[in-house]
Write a protein that holds these residues in place. Structure first.
Motif, mmCIF file in Angstrom:
data_model
loop_
_atom_site.group_PDB
_atom_site.id
_atom_site.type_symbol
_atom_site.label_atom_id
_atom_site.label_comp_id
_atom_site.label_asym_id
_atom_site.label_seq_id
_atom_site.Cartn_x
_atom_site.Cartn_y
_atom_site.Cartn_z
ATOM 1 N N GLU A 185 45.093 19.141 23.253
ATOM 2 C CA GLU A 185 46.232 19.913 22.748
ATOM 3 C C GLU A 185 45.805 21.275 22.198
ATOM 4 N N SER A 186 44.687 21.329 21.490
ATOM 5 C CA SER A 186 44.245 22.614 20.929
ATOM 6 C C SER A 186 43.880 23.609 22.028
ATOM 7 N N LYS A 187 43.248 23.134 23.099
ATOM 8 C CA LYS A 187 42.914 24.018 24.214
ATOM 9 C C LYS A 187 44.166 24.468 24.961
ATOM 10 N N ASN A 245 47.154 24.908 23.601
ATOM 11 C CA ASN A 245 47.763 25.935 22.755
ATOM 12 C C ASN A 245 47.008 27.254 22.852
ATOM 13 N N ASN A 246 45.677 27.203 22.860
ATOM 14 C CA ASN A 246 44.877 28.426 23.011
ATOM 15 C C ASN A 246 45.078 29.050 24.384
ATOM 16 N N ASN A 287 37.635 28.381 24.182
ATOM 17 C CA ASN A 287 38.482 27.219 24.053
ATOM 18 C C ASN A 287 39.762 27.373 24.869
#
Length: 153
Positions: free
Chosen positions: A52-54, A56-57, A80
């Motif tokens: 999820e963090s990747k 969003n990035n 990322n």
């Protein structure tokens, strides 16, 4: 290495969908080696790997001048970030008309978000690939409306 020489290695013909720990456990030779090598990963196995963090990035920081053919001149603002040049062909393959698609998994994993982010790029090929994926997604969505499985409306 394979992406740099994709024309020579026919990288996309092999479709290495799984990577990292998921690939190691999926293709593990602890089981029967013939079945392990011929077994195809399912869509949820592939989409579970997305972080999820990747995602969003990627949505916020993907390079707008990225092309489908890797040129090594693209500099990412963050390490990322997922490469649209890799994931858009992957998503197009996952959403092929002959495949059984879990639409809610495609949405929940962030794959649809990455596809829509591809529409914002400067490169015409990336935008066309994103439109192609959206068309395939729409095809599966319409096919589900008439069937018994009506999870999405």
């Amino acid at each position: 290495m394979y992406e740099k020489e994709a024309q020579q290695t026919n990288f996309y013909d092999f479709k290495p969908f799984l990577w990292g720990k998921a690939a190691a456990s999926h293709y593990s030779v602890r089981q029967d080696i013939q079945r392990a090598l011929w077994r195809q990963p399912r869509m949820h196995n592939i989409l579970e790997i997305l972080e999820e963090s990747k995602i969003n990035n990627t949505i916020c920081n993907h390079p707008l001048d990225e092309t489908l053919v890797s040129t090594n001149t693209i500099t990412y603002s963050s390490e990322n970030v997922y490469s649209l040049a890799f994931f858009l062909p992957l998503f197009a393959s996952l959403l092929a008309p002959e495949n059984q698609v879990t639409l809610h998994m495609f949405i929940k994993s962030g794959a649809l978000s990455i596809t829509i982010a591809g529409l914002s790029g400067d490169n015409k090929e990336i935008r066309l690939a994103s439109c192609h994926i959206l068309a395939r997604f729409h095809y599966h969505l319409e096919a589900r409306r008439g069937g018994k499985d009506r999870l999405l409306r």
